[in-house]
Design a protein around this motif. Sequence first.
Motif, PDB file in Angstrom:
ATOM      1  N   MET A   1      43.921 -11.408 -66.563  1.00 45.38           N
ATOM      2  CA  MET A   1      43.297 -11.757 -65.293  1.00 45.38           C
ATOM      3  C   MET A   1      42.066 -10.894 -65.077  1.00 45.38           C
ATOM      4  SD  MET A   1      43.380 -13.315 -62.364  1.00 45.38           S
ATOM      5  CE  MET A   1      41.979 -13.069 -61.325  1.00 45.38           C
ATOM      6  N   ILE A   2      40.990 -11.513 -64.754  1.00 42.90           N
ATOM      7  CA  ILE A   2      39.770 -10.783 -64.415  1.00 42.90           C
ATOM      8  C   ILE A   2      39.786 -10.535 -62.916  1.00 42.90           C
ATOM      9  CG2 ILE A   2      37.257 -10.900 -64.285  1.00 42.90           C
ATOM     10  CD1 ILE A   2      37.382 -12.629 -66.837  1.00 42.90           C
ATOM     11  N   TYR A   3      39.597  -9.283 -62.539  1.00 45.21           N
ATOM     12  CA  TYR A   3      39.610  -8.924 -61.131  1.00 45.21           C
ATOM     13  C   TYR A   3      38.252  -9.182 -60.506  1.00 45.21           C
ATOM     14  CZ  TYR A   3      44.235  -7.079 -61.758  1.00 45.21           C
ATOM     15  OH  TYR A   3      45.581  -6.975 -62.002  1.00 45.21           O
ATOM     16  N   ILE A   4      38.262  -9.526 -59.242  1.00 41.58           N
ATOM     17  CA  ILE A   4      37.053  -9.888 -58.515  1.00 41.58           C
ATOM     18  C   ILE A   4      36.372  -8.617 -57.993  1.00 41.58           C
ATOM     19  CG2 ILE A   4      36.142 -11.241 -56.593  1.00 41.58           C
ATOM     20  CD1 ILE A   4      38.821 -12.890 -56.763  1.00 41.58           C
ATOM     21  N   LYS A   5      35.077  -8.535 -58.185  1.00 42.22           N
ATOM     22  CA  LYS A   5      34.302  -7.377 -57.745  1.00 42.22           C
ATOM     23  C   LYS A   5      33.983  -7.483 -56.252  1.00 42.22           C
ATOM     24  CE  LYS A   5      32.283  -6.149 -62.140  1.00 42.22           C
ATOM     25  NZ  LYS A   5      33.248  -5.094 -62.307  1.00 42.22           N
ATOM     26  N   ASP A   6      33.800  -6.334 -55.611  1.00 41.35           N
ATOM     27  CA  ASP A   6      33.503  -6.287 -54.171  1.00 41.35           C
ATOM     28  C   ASP A   6      32.314  -7.158 -53.792  1.00 41.35           C
ATOM     29  OD1 ASP A   6      35.587  -4.585 -53.578  1.00 41.35           O
ATOM     30  OD2 ASP A   6      34.338  -2.794 -53.371  1.00 41.35           O
ATOM     31  N   GLU A   7      31.234  -7.062 -54.577  1.00 42.24           N
ATOM     32  CA  GLU A   7      30.006  -7.771 -54.217  1.00 42.24           C
ATOM     33  C   GLU A   7      30.129  -9.292 -54.299  1.00 42.24           C
ATOM     34  OE1 GLU A   7      29.552  -6.042 -58.429  1.00 42.24           O
ATOM     35  OE2 GLU A   7      30.113  -5.233 -56.487  1.00 42.24           O
ATOM     36  N   GLU A   8      31.194  -9.797 -54.909  1.00 39.65           N
ATOM     37  CA  GLU A   8      31.410 -11.242 -54.987  1.00 39.65           C
ATOM     38  C   GLU A   8      31.962 -11.810 -53.677  1.00 39.65           C
ATOM     39  OE1 GLU A   8      33.105 -12.743 -58.770  1.00 39.65           O
ATOM     40  OE2 GLU A   8      33.157 -10.623 -59.339  1.00 39.65           O
ATOM     41  N   PHE A   9      32.598 -10.977 -52.858  1.00 36.76           N
ATOM     42  CA  PHE A   9      33.194 -11.445 -51.606  1.00 36.76           C
ATOM     43  C   PHE A   9      32.164 -11.552 -50.501  1.00 36.76           C
ATOM     44  CE2 PHE A   9      37.004  -9.784 -53.691  1.00 36.76           C
ATOM     45  CZ  PHE A   9      37.908 -10.821 -53.446  1.00 36.76           C
ATOM     46  N   ILE A  10      32.355 -12.545 -49.637  1.00 36.99           N
ATOM     47  CA  ILE A  10      31.604 -12.623 -48.390  1.00 36.99           C
ATOM     48  C   ILE A  10      32.258 -11.596 -47.472  1.00 36.99           C
ATOM     49  CG2 ILE A  10      31.025 -14.102 -46.422  1.00 36.99           C
ATOM     50  CD1 ILE A  10      31.385 -16.511 -48.454  1.00 36.99           C
ATOM     51  N   ARG A  11      31.447 -10.772 -46.786  1.00 35.45           N
ATOM     52  CA  ARG A  11      31.996  -9.647 -46.027  1.00 35.45           C
ATOM     53  C   ARG A  11      31.882  -9.780 -44.522  1.00 35.45           C
ATOM     54  NH1 ARG A  11      31.920  -4.423 -48.479  1.00 35.45           N
ATOM     55  NH2 ARG A  11      32.896  -3.739 -46.564  1.00 35.45           N
ATOM     56  N   GLY A  12      30.721 -10.091 -44.014  1.00 36.20           N
ATOM     57  CA  GLY A  12      30.521 -10.031 -42.566  1.00 36.20           C
ATOM     58  C   GLY A  12      30.621  -8.583 -42.120  1.00 36.20           C
ATOM     59  N   THR A  44      39.247  -9.930 -44.582  1.00 35.35           N
ATOM     60  CA  THR A  44      38.298 -10.839 -45.236  1.00 35.35           C
ATOM     61  C   THR A  44      38.953 -11.675 -46.333  1.00 35.35           C
ATOM     62  OG1 THR A  44      37.689  -9.175 -46.871  1.00 35.35           O
ATOM     63  CG2 THR A  44      36.362  -9.260 -44.855  1.00 35.35           C
ATOM     64  N   GLY A  45      40.175 -11.300 -46.707  1.00 32.44           N
ATOM     65  CA  GLY A  45      40.901 -12.063 -47.718  1.00 32.44           C
ATOM     66  C   GLY A  45      40.767 -11.553 -49.133  1.00 32.44           C
ATOM     67  N   SER A  46      40.231 -10.353 -49.323  1.00 35.07           N
ATOM     68  CA  SER A  46      40.032  -9.875 -50.696  1.00 35.07           C
ATOM     69  C   SER A  46      41.353  -9.785 -51.464  1.00 35.07           C
ATOM     70  CB  SER A  46      39.294  -8.538 -50.717  1.00 35.07           C
ATOM     71  OG  SER A  46      40.061  -7.513 -50.142  1.00 35.07           O
ATOM     72  N   ILE A  47      42.409  -9.297 -50.812  1.00 39.52           N
ATOM     73  CA  ILE A  47      43.727  -9.224 -51.471  1.00 39.52           C
ATOM     74  C   ILE A  47      44.306 -10.629 -51.631  1.00 39.52           C
ATOM     75  CG2 ILE A  47      46.124  -8.431 -51.200  1.00 39.52           C
ATOM     76  CD1 ILE A  47      44.588  -6.010 -51.823  1.00 39.52           C
ATOM     77  N   ASN A  76      35.669 -17.207 -47.755  1.00 35.99           N
ATOM     78  CA  ASN A  76      36.063 -16.712 -49.079  1.00 35.99           C
ATOM     79  C   ASN A  76      37.043 -17.660 -49.761  1.00 35.99           C
ATOM     80  OD1 ASN A  76      34.590 -14.315 -49.669  1.00 35.99           O
ATOM     81  ND2 ASN A  76      35.729 -13.264 -48.058  1.00 35.99           N
ATOM     82  N   LYS A  77      37.939 -18.253 -49.000  1.00 36.47           N
ATOM     83  CA  LYS A  77      38.867 -19.240 -49.568  1.00 36.47           C
ATOM     84  C   LYS A  77      38.088 -20.382 -50.206  1.00 36.47           C
ATOM     85  CE  LYS A  77      42.428 -22.584 -48.531  1.00 36.47           C
ATOM     86  NZ  LYS A  77      43.321 -23.228 -47.598  1.00 36.47           N
ATOM     87  N   GLU A  78      37.079 -20.865 -49.499  1.00 37.80           N
ATOM     88  CA  GLU A  78      36.261 -21.960 -50.011  1.00 37.80           C
ATOM     89  C   GLU A  78      35.440 -21.504 -51.224  1.00 37.80           C
ATOM     90  OE1 GLU A  78      32.529 -24.690 -48.527  1.00 37.80           O
ATOM     91  OE2 GLU A  78      33.963 -24.005 -47.020  1.00 37.80           O
ATOM     92  N   LYS A  79      34.801 -20.347 -51.113  1.00 35.64           N
ATOM     93  CA  LYS A  79      33.957 -19.839 -52.204  1.00 35.64           C
ATOM     94  C   LYS A  79      34.741 -19.697 -53.502  1.00 35.64           C
ATOM     95  CE  LYS A  79      31.132 -16.046 -53.816  1.00 35.64           C
ATOM     96  NZ  LYS A  79      30.460 -14.796 -53.547  1.00 35.64           N
ATOM     97  N   PHE A  80      35.949 -19.170 -53.418  1.00 35.00           N
ATOM     98  CA  PHE A  80      36.748 -18.917 -54.621  1.00 35.00           C
ATOM     99  C   PHE A  80      37.706 -20.063 -54.952  1.00 35.00           C
ATOM    100  CE2 PHE A  80      35.364 -14.693 -53.336  1.00 35.00           C
ATOM    101  CZ  PHE A  80      34.915 -14.184 -54.542  1.00 35.00           C
ATOM    102  N   GLN A  81      37.595 -21.163 -54.216  1.00 32.60           N
ATOM    103  CA  GLN A  81      38.429 -22.348 -54.444  1.00 32.60           C
ATOM    104  C   GLN A  81      39.913 -21.967 -54.542  1.00 32.60           C
ATOM    105  OE1 GLN A  81      36.635 -24.170 -57.871  1.00 32.60           O
ATOM    106  NE2 GLN A  81      34.822 -24.786 -56.744  1.00 32.60           N
ATOM    107  N   ALA A  82      40.342 -21.199 -53.566  1.00 30.36           N
ATOM    108  CA  ALA A  82      41.730 -20.722 -53.516  1.00 30.36           C
ATOM    109  C   ALA A  82      42.590 -21.780 -52.824  1.00 30.36           C
ATOM    110  CB  ALA A  82      41.802 -19.381 -52.799  1.00 30.36           C
TER     111      ALA A  82
END
Length: 186
Positions: A1-12, A44-47, A76-82
Motif C-alpha cells: 500500500m502506498i501511503y498518501i502524502k500530506d500535500e495531496e489532501f485538501i486541508r482548509g 479532514t478525513g486523512s485517516i 477529500n472523499k471525492e478527490k480520492f474516490q473513496a
Amino acid sequence: MIYIKDEEFIRGNCPMTKEEVRILSVAKMELREEDRVLDIGAGTGSISIQMSKICRDGSVIAVERDKEAIEVLYKNKEKFQADNLEIIEGEALEAESKIEGSFDGIFIGGSGGNIEEIIKKYSLKLKKGRKIVLNFITIDNLYKAMNTLRQLEFEVECTQVSISKTKGKSYMLFANNPIFILSGRK
C-alpha cells in the motif's frame, strides 16, 4: 500500500493528522483489505481516506461534528474516490445509535472532551482480538483514555512520536508537537 502524502489532501483551516503519525497510527490498527473500520473525529478525513484505500474490499465510517471539517471531508472523499467511505455528521456520542454492527478497527482522533464515554460506548462495537487506536497531544486525555482502556481489560500500548522536518536552504529542523499513539487490543 502506498501511503498518501500530506500535500495531496485538501486541508482548509482544519487540523489534520500529519503524514508520519497517520502512517504509524494506521499501521498499529493491523488492517486487512476486507475490514470494516470506524473513524471518530475524522476531521479532514486523512485517516479515513487512508483506511479506505487499505480496506478496499471493506468499508469505513467517518464521524465528524465540525461543519468546516465535514465540507473538507466530503471534498477529500471525492478527490480520492473513496467510494467505500460513509460520512456520518454529528457528535460521536449522539451518532453512536446510528452506527450498527461490529468493527475490525476503530480510530479515535477527536473526542470533544468526552473521551472516556466515547471509548466505553464504541469499544462495545469492536470485535474481540482487534484494535482501537487513539491519537493525543495532551497528557491529560492520554491518561483518561489509557485508564479507561485498562478498566475495560484491553491490552494497552502507548508510543510517543516526535517528528521534525527540514525547511529552507539551510535545512533547519522544525518540530511538530509530540503525539501519543495509544492502542488497545480487545
